[in-house]
Design an enzyme around this catalytic site. Structure first.
Site, PDB file in Angstrom:
ATOM      1  N   GLN A 192      -1.657 -13.788  -2.499  1.00 31.35           N
ATOM      2  CA  GLN A 192      -2.751 -13.709  -3.473  1.00 31.35           C
ATOM      3  C   GLN A 192      -2.205 -13.521  -4.880  1.00 31.35           C
ATOM      4  O   GLN A 192      -1.026 -13.219  -5.063  1.00 31.35           O
ATOM      5  CB  GLN A 192      -3.703 -12.566  -3.078  1.00 31.35           C
ATOM      6  CG  GLN A 192      -2.985 -11.265  -2.752  1.00 31.35           C
ATOM      7  CD  GLN A 192      -3.662 -10.423  -1.679  1.00 31.35           C
ATOM      8  OE1 GLN A 192      -4.789 -10.695  -1.277  1.00 31.35           O
ATOM      9  NE2 GLN A 192      -2.987  -9.382  -1.206  1.00 31.35           N
ATOM     10  N   HIS A 218     -12.656   5.397  -2.179  1.00 33.24           N
ATOM     11  CA  HIS A 218     -11.655   5.923  -1.235  1.00 33.24           C
ATOM     12  C   HIS A 218     -12.188   7.122  -0.449  1.00 33.24           C
ATOM     13  O   HIS A 218     -11.886   7.283   0.733  1.00 33.24           O
ATOM     14  CB  HIS A 218     -10.370   6.288  -1.993  1.00 33.24           C
ATOM     15  CG  HIS A 218      -9.611   5.081  -2.435  1.00 33.24           C
ATOM     16  ND1 HIS A 218      -9.033   4.960  -3.679  1.00 33.24           N
ATOM     17  CD2 HIS A 218      -9.345   3.918  -1.790  1.00 33.24           C
ATOM     18  CE1 HIS A 218      -8.454   3.780  -3.774  1.00 33.24           C
ATOM     19  NE2 HIS A 218      -8.633   3.125  -2.649  1.00 33.24           N
ATOM     20  N   ASP A 255      -0.049  -8.743   9.059  1.00 33.76           N
ATOM     21  CA  ASP A 255      -1.467  -9.091   9.141  1.00 33.76           C
ATOM     22  C   ASP A 255      -2.195  -8.079  10.056  1.00 33.76           C
ATOM     23  O   ASP A 255      -1.821  -7.922  11.234  1.00 33.76           O
ATOM     24  CB  ASP A 255      -1.579 -10.519   9.709  1.00 33.76           C
ATOM     25  CG  ASP A 255      -3.011 -11.040   9.664  1.00 33.76           C
ATOM     26  OD1 ASP A 255      -3.955 -10.237   9.524  1.00 33.76           O
ATOM     27  OD2 ASP A 255      -3.167 -12.272   9.772  1.00 33.76           O
ATOM     28  N   ASP A 302     -10.126  -1.533   4.945  1.00 33.99           N
ATOM     29  CA  ASP A 302     -10.189  -1.404   3.475  1.00 33.99           C
ATOM     30  C   ASP A 302      -9.607  -2.699   2.914  1.00 33.99           C
ATOM     31  O   ASP A 302      -8.483  -2.741   2.427  1.00 33.99           O
ATOM     32  CB  ASP A 302      -9.361  -0.183   3.068  1.00 33.99           C
ATOM     33  CG  ASP A 302      -9.319   0.013   1.564  1.00 33.99           C
ATOM     34  OD1 ASP A 302      -9.941  -0.760   0.825  1.00 33.99           O
ATOM     35  OD2 ASP A 302      -8.622   0.951   1.134  1.00 33.99           O
TER      36      ASP A 302
HETATM   37  N1  SAM Z   1     -11.119  -1.471  -2.418  1.00 34.42           N
HETATM   38  C1  SAM Z   1     -10.918  -2.847  -2.469  1.00 34.42           C
HETATM   39  C2  SAM Z   1     -12.155  -3.697  -2.494  1.00 34.42           C
HETATM   40  O1  SAM Z   1     -13.105  -3.456  -1.726  1.00 34.42           O
HETATM   41  O2  SAM Z   1     -12.217  -4.600  -3.301  1.00 34.42           O
HETATM   42  C3  SAM Z   1      -9.905  -3.247  -1.472  1.00 34.42           C
HETATM   43  C4  SAM Z   1      -8.592  -2.838  -1.977  1.00 34.42           C
HETATM   44  S1  SAM Z   1      -7.200  -3.113  -1.013  1.00 34.42           S
HETATM   45  C5  SAM Z   1      -6.078  -3.401  -2.313  1.00 34.42           C
HETATM   46  C6  SAM Z   1      -7.437  -4.670  -0.188  1.00 34.42           C
HETATM   47  C7  SAM Z   1      -6.187  -5.076   0.564  1.00 34.42           C
HETATM   48  O3  SAM Z   1      -6.542  -5.853   1.708  1.00 34.42           O
HETATM   49  C8  SAM Z   1      -5.208  -5.947  -0.242  1.00 34.42           C
HETATM   50  O4  SAM Z   1      -4.073  -5.182  -0.551  1.00 34.42           O
HETATM   51  C9  SAM Z   1      -4.896  -7.131   0.703  1.00 34.42           C
HETATM   52  O5  SAM Z   1      -3.525  -7.454   0.716  1.00 34.42           O
HETATM   53  C10 SAM Z   1      -5.346  -6.558   2.044  1.00 34.42           C
HETATM   54  N2  SAM Z   1      -5.639  -7.558   3.079  1.00 34.42           N
HETATM   55  C11 SAM Z   1      -6.389  -8.687   2.989  1.00 34.42           C
HETATM   56  N3  SAM Z   1      -6.377  -9.343   4.166  1.00 34.42           N
HETATM   57  C12 SAM Z   1      -5.614  -8.616   5.031  1.00 34.42           C
HETATM   58  C13 SAM Z   1      -5.232  -8.772   6.399  1.00 34.42           C
HETATM   59  N4  SAM Z   1      -5.628  -9.831   7.121  1.00 34.42           N
HETATM   60  N5  SAM Z   1      -4.448  -7.814   6.951  1.00 34.42           N
HETATM   61  C14 SAM Z   1      -4.037  -6.734   6.240  1.00 34.42           C
HETATM   62  N6  SAM Z   1      -4.360  -6.549   4.936  1.00 34.42           N
HETATM   63  C15 SAM Z   1      -5.141  -7.464   4.348  1.00 34.42           C
END
Ligand code: SAM
Length: 282
Positions: A34, A65, A140, A159
């Site tokens: 991303q 959080h 993942d 999250d």
């Molecule tokens: N609080 C935020 C929001 O609702 O907009 C979310 C913040 S957190 C930084 C979101 C995280 O989800 C990102 O760091 C992204 O890399 C992670 N993410 C997205 N898809 C994912 C997956 N399939 N497995 C693990 N992490 C994932």
């Protein structure tokens, strides 16, 4: 208003936009998954943006959080093992580790670069990363849950980013079935569930998918989050067993600080708006 002084997230589905006045752009990079940006803002401290969407600001991240973690943690009878899927900024991990019953909290984010940037620009969110109960994995989350052993976790907190790109599968029935299989007896999933004002259809699909995967007891909680679309966000808890036993006394006497969450906020967040009750026959 000079557009170059502002970060703006356009919300095409809502014909609106959200802007924060910026002092400067601190960082921008395309990771393997991303596009990541960090801004220093005038009024909200630092801001993390992923693929053009606001993720975390220094000033208001505590609403999200705290509300994605404490309501579930004070509803489960005795949470010991928690996984956070996504959550790479580490703010949710920090909240989870405030609970003394927790023996192990594993954060599984697909993108290590999010955490490395959080360590630099949001160090206050990463201050529990070296807690011996914490583990950070960079894979993942969909695969992590699919490969997990049965009965291996009490609470799974999703999250994640919005349901596009790598996060899309985190909103599917297949994912919730895999969650069901590795949750313990009173196990629950908590997932950020977007805005009830803007994304009611998505919340409905999510609730249906959770129930049909066996997580039939549902609670959607509401809380403010001014940097997210509409400024009014939600989290949905889906459980194998009744969610009626909020440990209110434990929440009222919690031995740690929060900025938003308390026992009264918990109860208030469970109040369901009329249009929401009507949409889901509650
Ligand atoms: N609080 C935020 C929001 O609702 O907009 C979310 C913040 S957190 C930084 C979101 C995280 O989800 C990102 O760091 C992204 O890399 C992670 N993410 C997205 N898809 C994912 C997956 N399939 N497995 C693990 N992490 C994932």
């Amino acid at each position: 208003m000079n557009p170059s002084d502002w970060f703006t997230e356009e919300l095409p589905g809502a014909d609106s936009a959200f802007s924060l006045k910026i002092k400067k752009k601190l960082h921008g990079e395309q990771s393997a998954f991303q596009f990541l940006e960090i801004y220093e803002t005038e009024g909200f401290g630092n801001l993390m943006v992923i693929d053009g969407c606001t993720m975390v600001s220094t000033r208001d991240n505590f609403f999200y959080h705290e509300m994605i973690s404490h309501p579930a943690l004070f509803t489960h009878p005795e949470p010991k093992r928690v996984w956070i899927i996504g959550g790479g900024d580490c703010g949710t991990l920090k909240e989870v580790l405030k609970h003394s019953s927790i023996e192990q909290a594993i954060q599984i984010d697909i993108d290590e670069r999010v955490t490395r940037l959080a360590e630099i620009y949001f160090p206050e969110l990463c201050e529990s990363n070296s807690d011996p109960r914490a583990e950070l994995k960079f894979i993942d989350g969909i695969k992590w849950v699919k490969d997990a052993e049965p009965n291996s976790v009490d609470i799974i907190i999703v999250d994640s980013t919005d349901p596009v790109g790598p996060a899309e599968g985190l909103f599917s029935k297949a994912f919730y079935q895999d969650c069901f299989n590795c949750l313990t007896e009173h196990g629950m999933v908590v997932q950020q569930s977007e805005s009830a004002l803007l994304h009611l259809k998505l919340i409905g699909e999510m609730r249906d998918a959770m129930s049909s995967a066996g997580l039939g007891y549902l609670q959607t909680l509401f809380f403010p989050q001014c940097i997210y679309p509409s400024g009014w966000w939600s989290a949905t808890i889906a459980s194998k067993s009744s969610l009626a036993n909020f440990r209110e006394l434990d929440a009222a006497n919690k031995p740690f600080d929060t900025r938003y969450y308390n026992a009264d906020i918990h109860k208030a967040a469970l109040a369901q708006p009329e249009f929401f009750k009507k949409a889901f026959s509650l």
